[in-house]
Design a protein around this motif. Structure first.
Motif, PDB file in Angstrom:
ATOM      1  N   ASP A 182       0.826  -1.206   0.000  1.00 17.59           N
ATOM      2  CA  ASP A 182       0.000   0.000   0.000  1.00 17.59           C
ATOM      3  C   ASP A 182       0.866   1.265   0.000  1.00 17.59           C
ATOM      4  N   ASP A 183       0.204   2.422   0.107  1.00 21.44           N
ATOM      5  CA  ASP A 183       0.906   3.712   0.043  1.00 21.44           C
ATOM      6  C   ASP A 183       1.956   3.880   1.141  1.00 21.44           C
ATOM      7  N   ARG A 184       1.748   3.194   2.268  1.00 16.69           N
ATOM      8  CA  ARG A 184       2.662   3.352   3.410  1.00 16.69           C
ATOM      9  C   ARG A 184       3.797   2.335   3.386  1.00 16.69           C
ATOM     10  N   GLY A 185       3.855   1.515   2.328  1.00 19.85           N
ATOM     11  CA  GLY A 185       4.893   0.498   2.255  1.00 19.85           C
ATOM     12  C   GLY A 185       4.548  -0.759   3.018  1.00 19.85           C
ATOM     13  N   GLN A 186       3.284  -0.915   3.428  1.00 21.23           N
ATOM     14  CA  GLN A 186       2.832  -2.095   4.157  1.00 21.23           C
ATOM     15  C   GLN A 186       2.510  -3.220   3.156  1.00 21.23           C
ATOM     16  N   TYR A 187       3.134  -4.381   3.371  1.00 20.88           N
ATOM     17  CA  TYR A 187       2.909  -5.511   2.482  1.00 20.88           C
ATOM     18  C   TYR A 187       1.644  -6.276   2.862  1.00 20.88           C
ATOM     19  N   THR A 188       0.993  -6.837   1.835  1.00 22.35           N
ATOM     20  CA  THR A 188      -0.083  -7.808   2.029  1.00 22.35           C
ATOM     21  C   THR A 188       0.290  -9.082   1.281  1.00 22.35           C
ATOM     22  N   LEU A 189       0.212 -10.214   1.976  1.00 18.81           N
ATOM     23  CA  LEU A 189       0.426 -11.503   1.327  1.00 18.81           C
ATOM     24  C   LEU A 189      -0.872 -11.895   0.629  1.00 18.81           C
ATOM     25  N   LEU A 190      -0.840 -11.895  -0.691  1.00 15.94           N
ATOM     26  CA  LEU A 190      -2.039 -12.232  -1.467  1.00 15.94           C
ATOM     27  C   LEU A 190      -2.167 -13.727  -1.687  1.00 15.94           C
ATOM     28  N   ARG A 191      -1.032 -14.372  -2.001  1.00  9.09           N
ATOM     29  CA  ARG A 191      -1.065 -15.801  -2.307  1.00  9.09           C
ATOM     30  C   ARG A 191       0.256 -16.451  -1.934  1.00  9.09           C
ATOM     31  N   ALA A 192       0.169 -17.703  -1.489  1.00  9.54           N
ATOM     32  CA  ALA A 192       1.363 -18.515  -1.238  1.00  9.54           C
ATOM     33  C   ALA A 192       0.977 -19.965  -1.475  1.00  9.54           C
ATOM     34  N   ALA A 193       1.790 -20.674  -2.227  1.00  9.37           N
ATOM     35  CA  ALA A 193       1.490 -22.085  -2.510  1.00  9.37           C
ATOM     36  C   ALA A 193       2.785 -22.841  -2.748  1.00  9.37           C
ATOM     37  N   MET A 194       2.724 -24.146  -2.521  1.00 11.52           N
ATOM     38  CA  MET A 194       3.894 -25.005  -2.660  1.00 11.52           C
ATOM     39  C   MET A 194       3.475 -26.311  -3.331  1.00 11.52           C
ATOM     40  N   GLU A 195       4.336 -26.819  -4.195  1.00 12.63           N
ATOM     41  CA  GLU A 195       4.081 -28.092  -4.860  1.00 12.63           C
ATOM     42  C   GLU A 195       5.368 -28.920  -4.790  1.00 12.63           C
ATOM     43  N   PRO A 196       5.306 -30.135  -4.172  1.00  8.31           N
ATOM     44  CA  PRO A 196       6.532 -30.945  -4.088  1.00  8.31           C
ATOM     45  C   PRO A 196       7.006 -31.402  -5.463  1.00  8.31           C
ATOM     46  N   LEU A 197       8.306 -31.587  -5.585  1.00 10.82           N
ATOM     47  CA  LEU A 197       8.905 -32.102  -6.816  1.00 10.82           C
ATOM     48  C   LEU A 197       9.316 -33.553  -6.617  1.00 10.82           C
ATOM     49  N   GLU A 198       9.237 -34.330  -7.683  1.00 13.84           N
ATOM     50  CA  GLU A 198       9.729 -35.705  -7.612  1.00 13.84           C
ATOM     51  C   GLU A 198      11.236 -35.686  -7.408  1.00 13.84           C
ATOM     52  N   LYS A 199      11.722 -36.660  -6.640  1.00 13.02           N
ATOM     53  CA  LYS A 199      13.160 -36.756  -6.371  1.00 13.02           C
ATOM     54  C   LYS A 199      13.919 -36.843  -7.697  1.00 13.02           C
ATOM     55  N   GLY A 200      14.990 -36.073  -7.792  1.00 12.74           N
ATOM     56  CA  GLY A 200      15.810 -36.102  -9.006  1.00 12.74           C
ATOM     57  C   GLY A 200      15.380 -35.116 -10.072  1.00 12.74           C
ATOM     58  N   SER A 201      14.288 -34.371  -9.833  1.00 14.84           N
ATOM     59  CA  SER A 201      13.849 -33.374 -10.828  1.00 14.84           C
ATOM     60  C   SER A 201      14.848 -32.223 -10.936  1.00 14.84           C
TER      61      SER A 201
END
Length: 359
Positions: free
Chosen positions: A33-52
């Motif tokens: 915002d105007d004051r430099g305050q952050y908002t977390l809109l989205r966060a997501a994680m997806e595991p990867l297969e071993k060796g990717s």
């Protein structure tokens, strides 16, 4: 009198941070915002297969592209622009001093000339970039410039993954720089707003643990060690006769035998604590510094119960696990309870998302 400040406020095009590590793909989208305050809109994680992804190299391109598509769908983002990063092992960095009056085009010529001297492969195979850091502290009238060089194929691999998943890569950073950017916001919440504090930032990843010694937003020292969460997975597999895939799945689901805490987790935490203490000793021996003021922990294996306290006792330095979203507003679409346990692993990704406001 009418005020038009909000009318002319700089609009930042939507952009996500995308972190591709050896064990998962992570996505973060922020607003400010105007004051430099952050908002977390989205966060997501997806595991990867071993060796990717092995040692920062994309080994299974299709698997990584599919994981990126999944994490984008899971997050619900509509943003197409993306900031990504290369692992430090894929990038050569060097700080040089140039005359302060040089224009950008002249700096480019000097940078290419310097790069020719220290890059161990042909310059036409290289993706080269630079950043003017500011006036030189040791040479009045001159300026410090940071050069970053990587094999073009490393950059193209990550760019190709984003494009194949329908995204548009606009920033290619270095993982350690993105982590430092996100960590600095938290360091400024320490006593004296973090000024002149010597802070050891440890990121405990799946296959390695990285250390950066930070002071006033600069990295004074860095080091990687081949010890991470994968060692815990191996100990689980060895102790209970699971395959590595089973051990990893049970570790993530917290579905382990009753004696796990004493027979497996405690010895692993002892080893990790010793690795961290050893890394600090290397730093003390290699530099004039005899101690650090704080130890900050991040990464997927950093939030183990009691780990920060154990490190504090061993290293005699205050140690804490950091949440890169601390002090941010959180959008309703974010599952805050689940995110809280995973937050330390989002440090690099959060730093990449912050690049939206620094272009």
């Amino acid at each position: 009198m009418a005020t038009f400040g909000s009318l002319f406020r700089k609009r930042y095009a939507p952009m996500i941070g995308l972190d591709i590590s050896s064990s998962s793909v992570k996505l973060v989208e922020l607003d400010m915002d105007d004051r430099g305050q952050y908002t977390l809109l989205r966060a997501a994680m997806e595991p990867l297969e071993k060796g990717s992804v092995v040692d920062g190299n994309i080994e299974k391109l299709d698997d990584v592209v599919e994981a990126v598509r999944k994490v984008v769908r899971k997050s619900g983002t509509k943003a197409k622009q993306v900031a990504m990063a290369l692992p430090p092992s894929a990038v050569i960095t060097k700080k040089i001093v140039l005359p302060g009056e040089l224009r950008e085009e002249e700096i480019e010529v000097q940078v290419e000339s310097e790069a020719n001297q220290y890059i161990p492969f042909a310059i036409d195979e290289v993706a080269l970039d630079f950043s003017v850091l500011g006036p030189s502290s040791t040479s009045p009238g001159d300026q410090e410039v940071l050069i970053a060089a990587s094999r073009r194929e490393k950059v193209d691999d990550r760019r190709g993954i984003a494009e194949a998943a329908g995204l548009k890569p606009v920033v290619m950073d270095i993982e350690a720089f993105a982590s430092r950017l996100a960590a600095q916001r938290l360091i400024e919440r320490l006593p004296r707003a973090g000024l002149d504090l010597l802070v050891a930032l440890f990121e405990v990843g799946a296959s390695s643990t990285s250390l950066q010694i930070l002071r006033n937003g600069e990295t004074l020292y860095d080091r990687d060690q081949a010890f991470g969460g994968a060692q815990l997975t191996q100990m689980i597999a060895r102790t209970y006769g699971f395959s590595l895939e089973e051990a990893e799945a049970k570790k993530r689901a917290a579905d382990l035998p009753d004696d796990y805490a004493t027979h497996v987790l405690a010895p692993y935490m002892d080893s990790l604590t010793q690795e961290i203490a050893r890394a600090l000793q290397f730093f003390y021996r290699a530099t004039p510094f005899g101690r650090v003021d704080y130890i900050l922990l991040a990464g997927g294996s950093s939030a183990l119960p009691g780990l920060a306290e154990k490190i504090t006792a061993t290293a005699s330095v205050a140690c804490m696990v950091i949440n890169p979203f601390e002090g941010m507003a959180v959008a309703e679409s974010v599952r805050e309870k689940k995110l809280r346990s995973q937050a330390p692993s989002y440090l690099t990704c959060c730093g990449l998302a912050m690049r939206r406001f620094l272009q």
